[in-house]
Design a protein around this motif. Structure first.
Motif, short mmCIF file in Angstrom:
data_model
loop_
_atom_site.label_atom_id
_atom_site.label_comp_id
_atom_site.label_asym_id
_atom_site.label_seq_id
_atom_site.Cartn_x
_atom_site.Cartn_y
_atom_site.Cartn_z
N PHE A 41 71.07 86.36 59.61
CA PHE A 41 69.96 87.31 59.71
C PHE A 41 70.06 88.12 61.01
CE2 PHE A 41 65.82 88.30 61.57
CZ PHE A 41 65.33 89.16 60.61
N TYR A 45 70.67 92.03 61.04
CA TYR A 45 69.62 92.87 61.62
C TYR A 45 70.20 93.80 62.68
CZ TYR A 45 65.46 94.28 64.18
OH TYR A 45 64.50 95.01 64.81
N HIS A 49 70.53 97.83 62.21
CA HIS A 49 69.82 98.62 63.21
C HIS A 49 70.78 99.61 63.87
CE1 HIS A 49 66.34 99.29 65.79
NE2 HIS A 49 67.15 99.31 66.82
N THR A 195 61.07 90.71 58.66
CA THR A 195 61.97 91.60 59.39
C THR A 195 61.24 92.35 60.48
OG1 THR A 195 63.34 91.89 57.42
CG2 THR A 195 63.58 93.52 59.17
N GLY A 199 62.48 90.27 63.67
CA GLY A 199 63.54 91.09 64.24
C GLY A 199 63.13 91.78 65.53
N GLU A 203 64.72 91.05 69.19
CA GLU A 203 65.37 92.18 69.88
C GLU A 203 64.79 92.36 71.28
OE1 GLU A 203 65.75 97.04 69.41
OE2 GLU A 203 64.98 95.82 67.75
N ILE A 344 65.69 96.46 57.38
CA ILE A 344 66.31 95.78 56.26
C ILE A 344 65.31 95.77 55.12
CG2 ILE A 344 67.36 93.64 55.43
CD1 ILE A 344 68.03 92.93 58.25
#
Length: 345
Positions: A41, A45, A49, A195, A199, A203, A344
């Motif tokens: 994942f 991701y 991105h 997500t 995510g 990040e 995603i």
């Protein structure tokens, strides 16, 4: 029976609650593959991105070209790490271990140990030593397992991203028709929520970890500490743990600092870590975490404790994102999207 089944499908909150429980049960059964699932994942991701970022400035750039070039760069970096950085890192870690051993063999350490034995029995010291050896053995074993999981995750993320448009088209077939169309609609709903929250939080924490590592390495370089690369890698890994990571790094850094410059270096390191922690709490977190739900420090530590108990090391990294995801799903506190386009789908 049909009426009850139809009422269940029409009751969206109940239906989604059951689907969420089903997903949790499936993940629990697949817990042995959790390293591969989470790493896949994360890699997917990041790459997706990157694809959207590049195509924002170069709209006609094919997705396949971006993916192939990205993975060629990753392979080149892995080659560099294995052939150049890894031997250097092993050498610095070896020197760091020798520094710690020299500290334990020093007169100061012997005095501390003799003082500690007045309050701690020898049996307890032996037990703790055995636990330390067991932990070291499991760590070495986990490194091998994590290496295999990383390799498999890179392959899976490559095949996902190289056929990104085809993956989207094929995945949309599940929600267009079929007897279990409602099930896949709910899975897509949770996938988008996951997500958006998971995510974005990961990040942001990744960029915070980079900033913490850079600041720490600058401070260590000013203090002329040895093995800066190895210490920087350790700080980066610990900084992936929200809030607590910077404080946890204080313990090994203090040991190394004491072996190099005595109590004076321990004080320097303590002040440096407190300054970096203040920068993280009052500058980096508001800067990078502006697009997610901000948690009070008490809740953050509580989530870390519970997540570590259930998921071990991974819990320290993914505990806060998962808790934020649950807050969003339960409509307690929603997470703002970074952009109108999902990363995603």
């Amino acid at each position: 029976m049909d009426t009850a089944w139809q009422r269940f499908k029409n009751n969206i909150p109940l239906r989604r609650f059951v689907v969420l429980l089903l997903v949790i049960a499936c993940l629990y059964e697949m817990r042995a593959m959790m390293n591969t699932i989470l790493l896949t994942f994360i890699f997917t991701y990041v790459i997706v991105h990157l694809i959207h970022l590049v195509q924002r400035y170069v709209p006609k750039m094919p997705t396949g070209v971006i993916v192939v070039v990205t993975y060629l760069i990753i392979i080149a970096l892995l080659y560099f790490v294995i052939t150049v950085y890894l031997p250097m890192l092993v050498g610095q870690i070896s020197k760091m271990v020798k520094s710690v051993m020299a500290f334990y063999e020093s007169n100061e350490s012997l005095r501390l140990m003799s003082y500690a034995t007045h309050y701690i029995s020898k049996a307890e010291l032996i037990t703790q030593a055995k636990r330390a050896m067991t932990f070291a053995f499991h760590t070495v074993t986990n490194i091998g397992t994590l290496t295999v999981a990383t390799f498999m995750s890179l392959i899976l993320s490559f095949f996902y991203t190289i056929e990104l448009e085809k993956m989207k088209e094929f995945s949309n077939l599940f929600v267009k028709s079929g007897y279990f169309k409602w099930l896949f609609e709910d899975l897509r709903y949770f996938g988008k929520k996951f997500t958006n929250t998971f995510g974005v939080v990961l990040e942001a924490q990744f960029f915070i970890a980079i900033c913490n590592t850079a600041l720490t390495m600058i401070g260590l370089a000013i203090m002329k500490m040895p093995q800066i690369i190895a210490l920087g890698l350790m700080v980066f890994i610990l900084s992936l743990v929200p809030v607590a990571g910077v404080i946890i790094s204080l313990i090994p850094l203090s040991i190394i600092g004491y072996s190099v410059g005595g109590i004076r270096y321990v004080i320097y390191i303590f002040v440096m870590i407190m300054i970096i922690h203040a920068i993280e709490a009052y500058v980096l977190n508001p800067k990078f975490m502006a697009s997610k739900t901000e948690l009070p420090i008490f809740y953050t530590f509580l989530v870390l404790l519970v997540a570590e108990h259930f998921w071990g090391t991974w819990g320290l990294i993914v505990g806060v994102p998962i808790f934020t995801f649950l807050l969003d799903v339960l409509d307690i506190k929603s997470v703002k999207k970074k952009s109108k386009k999902e990363v995603i789908k």
